[in-house]
Design an enzyme around this catalytic site. Structure first.
Site, PDB file in Angstrom:
ATOM      1  N   TYR A 192      44.741   3.904  62.685  1.00  0.00           N
ATOM      2  CA  TYR A 192      43.899   4.020  63.743  1.00  0.00           C
ATOM      3  C   TYR A 192      44.272   3.801  64.821  1.00  0.00           C
ATOM      4  O   TYR A 192      45.088   2.753  65.455  1.00  0.00           O
ATOM      5  CB  TYR A 192      42.104   2.075  63.310  1.00  0.00           C
ATOM      6  N   GLU A 235      39.407   8.214  70.405  1.00  0.00           N
ATOM      7  CA  GLU A 235      39.429   6.674  69.335  1.00  0.00           C
ATOM      8  C   GLU A 235      39.476   8.501  68.233  1.00  0.00           C
ATOM      9  O   GLU A 235      38.802   9.068  67.850  1.00  0.00           O
ATOM     10  CB  GLU A 235      37.929   6.750  68.928  1.00  0.00           C
TER      11      GLU A 235
END
Length: 379
Positions: free
Chosen positions: A101, A187
């Site tokens: 992530y 993101e």
């Protein structure tokens, strides 16, 4: 401006970030045909401007065109977390070895960008940050200095050694996107390493600064593909600053700071704001009427709280504007009115003399917030 995933991935590829092959489909038949084109299996994903798609059934692995047809047919036209699904993204299945992530977002509290990275991808990042903060690497990036080598070493140091170089290239490209597109958030969840060692962005979440869209006509044009909320459009056309929230107390105020404070005092009183609406420096009868129409068109509103501080605008003028507006708008819920500042006494006297059955005049902001929260709860 929040982009759809497929739009974010278009930006990713333009800046050198690898993504899976994908095809946007607006019908179940198109999704089935796209699955054939991608080799007979695919991932079908709802395209909405909200997160949590995986947990909510918005991402489905399909091993055949029939499964893709069924998944897309179920998704298209449905309501996903309050957003109508008008398209899906059909992507190829990739052999994934590891999931990570990463994100970079504008941290207004320090005037820098906050970059985060963890070797644990495809997860609820808020939960990880709360329960195991040591697993999440964080660095701040000064926009004047940009992304530096020491930032990259700190961030990718948490990843497997053979993934670090590829991840660093992705981070460099993300920074180019931030600078080039005036993004306030980029993101990737998850960023994956494939079995052949390549690092690929499996997802994309991109937010562009609305105030910078004049510099990016190509990005501004993407708004034509977004669903239009009729209430928000009406407010925008009337030059009102309006944001829909999920409470039951409709808020009207003059000045962004006052409106934000009003949201806070309503929350402290046990209520929940249904919106943010700033009428600006003026509060004419026409603007008040439009504001009330916007607020009252929301079925979740059980009480309206009008909070005005008279500075440039006199409170007696505001009071007359409210009454004139109520002559044109049917008020179906109580309207708590707090007036303070220039000619506040005169404004209160005008409302008292009118004795409108829906108007509840209250002298102070805290007392008005408490009354609005009480009335919304009692409705």
């Amino acid at each position: 401006m929040d982009l759809y995933e497929h739009m974010g991935k278009d930006l990713f590829r333009a800046h050198g970030i690898a993504t899976p092959r994908g095809i946007v489909a607006e019908t179940a038949d198109e999704a089935a045909a796209a699955t054939d084109e991608l080799g007979g299996s695919s991932v079908v994903k709802v395209q909405v401007q909200v997160g949590g798609r995986g947990k909510g059934g918005g991402v489905v692995l399909c091993r055949s065109r029939a499964e893709a047809h069924e998944a897309a047919g179920r998704m298209l036209g449905s309501d996903f977390k309050g957003h109508e699904v008008t398209r899906v993204l059909v992507e190829e299945l990739l052999p994934i070895a590891h999931e990570f992530y990463t994100s970079v977002l504008l941290d207004r509290s320090v005037g820098e960008y906050l970059w985060m990275l963890t070797a644990e991808g495809g997860i609820d990042i808020e939960t990880l940050a709360r329960e195991r903060p040591e697993a999440l690497r964080r660095v701040h990036v000064n926009p004047g200095l940009g992304l530096r080598p020491w930032h990259l070493r700190e961030l990718v140091g948490v990843l497997p050694v053979d993934a670090r170089e590829g991840a660093a290239e992705v981070l460099r490209a993300m920074w180019r996107l931030v600078e080039g597109a005036d993004a306030t958030l980029v993101e990737i969840n998850p960023l994956v390493q494939l079995t052949d060692g390549a690092v690929v962005a499996l997802d994309a979440k991109v937010t562009i600064d609305d105030n910078a869209l004049f510099r990016h006509p190509d990005l501004e044009a993407l708004q034509a593909a977004f669903p239009v909320d009729p209430v928000e459009k009406r407010a925008k056309d009337a030059d009102l600053q309006y944001v829909k929230l999920d409470g039951s107390v409709g808020i009207i105020g003059n000045g962004a700071g006052l409106v934000m404070s009003t949201l806070d005092v309503v929350a402290q009183a046990g209520g929940k704001a249904a919106n943010f609406l700033d009428v600006g420096g003026g509060a004419s009868a026409e603007k008040m009427a439009t504001s009330l129409q916007v607020i009252l068109s929301d079925p979740s509103v059980r009480c309206v709280f009008i909070n005005i501080f008279g500075g440039i605008t006199r409170c007696d003028v505001v009071a007359r504007g409210i009454l004139e507006a109520l002559g044109n708008v049917e008020a179906t819920v109580p309207i708590v009115v707090r007036l303070d500042g220039t000619n506040a006494e005169e404004g209160r006297a005008i409302l008292a003399e009118a004795a409108h059955p829906r108007i509840v005049p209250v002298a102070t902001m805290d007392a008005a917030a408490e009354e609005a929260a009480r009335l919304a709860g009692a409705a």
